[in-house]
Design an enzyme around this catalytic site. Structure first.
Site, short mmCIF file in Angstrom:
data_model
loop_
_atom_site.label_atom_id
_atom_site.label_comp_id
_atom_site.label_asym_id
_atom_site.label_seq_id
_atom_site.Cartn_x
_atom_site.Cartn_y
_atom_site.Cartn_z
N HIS A 75 0.80 -1.27 -0.11
CA HIS A 75 -0.09 0.01 -0.14
C HIS A 75 0.79 1.08 0.06
O HIS A 75 0.26 2.31 0.37
CB HIS A 75 -1.03 0.03 1.19
N SER A 80 16.43 21.69 -15.46
CA SER A 80 15.29 22.79 -15.83
C SER A 80 15.68 23.88 -16.21
O SER A 80 17.12 24.18 -16.14
CB SER A 80 14.76 22.84 -14.60
N LYS A 87 17.69 21.56 -10.28
CA LYS A 87 16.77 20.34 -10.60
C LYS A 87 17.71 19.40 -11.38
O LYS A 87 18.54 19.65 -12.22
CB LYS A 87 15.64 20.78 -11.71
N GLU A 137 11.01 8.44 -16.48
CA GLU A 137 9.61 8.86 -16.34
C GLU A 137 9.09 8.66 -18.03
O GLU A 137 7.78 8.23 -18.19
CB GLU A 137 9.57 10.52 -16.48
#
Ligand code: ARG
Length: 503
Positions: A156, A277, A283, A290
């Site tokens: 979970h 970024s 970043k 992804e």
């Protein structure tokens, strides 16, 4: 003039051609189209269906076209609709209509196109199968060094029990094992010969389908001519295997993305697999993981598109079936490029041991083992032990303590009349000790995981060598066809080059 134009009073308009041609999709099929045509012509000659000299000229033409394609001097002309009409038109152009016009004896684009698709897809499956087996072996290899490396296991998405990093890695290897088996099954369905089915009904010419099966390196003959020209389940099975595999890849990548967050901080991909970024200088984004996570969508949509294309098509070729290739090509490309880059990224991915072990200590993930101890030491029913430890967790949480405060653990338990030596409790709340105790078959204990790694590695080596063997068989079949073509064109006799007459 179009090769099929005999009964037509007008040519197609440009819009019709744009709407129906497949030359862009067919670019991947040129080499296999030429191979299949060579096998077909050899068979026609061997059975005396076309004259030897015409056959020799056709084979010399096909051979030249193969070389020119590889050198980039032969290209597909969109005006000629598809790869089949391009190749036939080119032969007619080079050899004249009298000779070139004989190549299409006893065949149809309907059996040609599935022959080409099967030859192409099987090659792609081999490439993917080898890369996936390599990736799975890499995961096992990485796991070898991490059977004692603690990390938190979740259910979970909540802290559950301590596991080893090797256990997590091999969990994915174990999933990928079945993906490899699915790809192998798809390969068996793909690698059957439809050539000789002709348009749908077979032919009145005395063809030899066993001979083309052998020359093209197919495992077996797809006997029924109507089935052979109509079936696309070889593509559906391939697309299903790809979709399931990409789903697994997506789960793997989700864990990498989440594990790379500031909050988790247990994974870090190498800089060369991340981008920054344009506005936020700090970043580092795990973009490969992804995108891989998202590209499962390409494989899923390909499967759905294929299922939909095929669903209501009556037996016998319909142009609907021409829509089978774009989705499958997309799915194959997306899957192959994803496995390849993930393999590279995973090899150099950093695992932050300290951070992962700290999460185990801070998360009450050893509570189950504490309850197990009450069962074993005091003969307490497990359900009661669960309540006792649950109450302990609640008290410690309220006091902003964890199980690592063993003195406090002993005090609280003593209040319910449970007296444990602190030395013993220290072992029971140590995630490494708990890890070592999960000795059941398939469990996370280092010995069990080492066994799992050995078993998986053994299987991956076998699966990998099966892919190698398939690849060699195909290389051998192609070399044989080319060598028979060369010798026959050079004047040798066909019965001596192809002794079995297939009858
Ligand atoms: N380009 C077609 C395809 O991709 C080849 C078969 C065409 N057959 C026909 N009878 N029109 O499926």
């Amino acid at each position: 003039v179009r090769l099929w134009s005999g009964r037509f009073g007008q040519d197609i308009i440009a819009q019709t051609l744009d709407y129906t041609h497949t030359t862009d999709v067919d670019r991947r099929l040129v080499q296999v189209e030429l191979w299949a045509s060579m096998a077909h012509v050899l068979m026609l000659c061997r059975r005396g269906i076309i004259p030897e000299n015409d056959g020799r000229a056709l084979l010399a033409g096909l051979k030249a076209m193969l070389q020119e394609w590889e050198q980039g001097t032969f290209q597909l002309d969109k005006a000629l609709e598809d790869v089949h009409l391009n190749v036939e038109t080119e032969l007619i152009k080079r050899l004249g209509a009298e000779v070139g016009g004989k190549v299409h004896t006893a065949r149809s684009r309907n059996d040609q196109v599935v022959t080409d698709a099967r030859l192409y897809v099987r090659e792609q499956l081999i490439g993917l199968g080898r890369d996936l087996a390599g990736f799975a072996l890499d995961l096992c290899h990485a796991a070898r060094g991490h059977v004692n490396s603690l990390t938190l296991g979740y259910t979970h998405s909540q802290p559950a029990q301590p596991v080893s990093f090797a256990f997590w890695l091999t969990g994915y290897a174990s999933l990928f094992r079945r993906d490899l088996i699915r790809l192998s099954h798809a390969y068996s369905t793909v690698n059957q010969n439809p050539l000789g089915a002709c348009a749908l009904a077979g032919t009145s010419f005395p063809i030899d389908r066993a001979l083309t099966t052998e020359l093209l390196g197919f495992d077996s003959l797809l006997v029924h001519a109507l089935d052979a020209t109509s079936a696309r389940d070889f593509l559906l099975e391939t697309a299903s295997a790809l979709a399931i595999l990409m789903g697994h890849v997506s789960r793997f990548c989700e864990e990498i993305v989440v594990g790379s967050t500031f909050e988790f901080g247990i994974f870090e991909v190498e800089d060369r697999f991340a981008t920054g970024s344009s506005i936020m200088p700090q970043k580092k984004n795990p973009v490969v993981a992804e995108l891989a996570r998202a590209r499962a969508g390409i494989a899923y949509s390909a499967l759905l598109e294929l299922l939909t294309v095929v669903k209501a098509v009556p037996l016998g070729y319909s142009s609907d079936l021409q829509q089978d290739k774009p989705p499958l090509w997309r799915a194959l490309d997306a899957t192959a490029s994803t496995i390849s880059i993930l393999r590279a990224q995973t090899a150099g991915m950093h695992f932050h041991h300290d951070r992962a072990a700290r999460a185990c200590w801070d998360s009450f993930c050893t509570a189950t083992e504490l309850a197990n101890h009450l069962v074993r030491a005091l003969g307490m029913p497990f359900r009661q032990a669960h309540h006792v430890i649950g109450a302990l967790v609640r008290r410690l949480t309220d006091e902003e303590q964890t199980l690592s405060n063993t003195a406090r653990v002993c005090e609280i338990l003593a209040e319910s009349g449970i007296n444990l030596a602190e030395g013993e409790v220290q072992k029971l709340v140590d995630p490494s000790e708990v890890l070592r105790r999960q000795q059941s078959q398939g469990g996370t204990a280092p010995e069990r995981v080492s066994e799992t790694i050995s078993a998986l590695e053994g299987e991956f080596r076998i699966l990998n060598s099966a892919w190698d063997e398939r690849a060699h068989r195909l290389e051998h079949a192609l070399e044989r066809t080319l060598s028979v073509v060369n010798k026959y064109v050079g004047g040798e006799s066909l019965p001596s080059l192809l002794p079995s007459d297939g009858l």
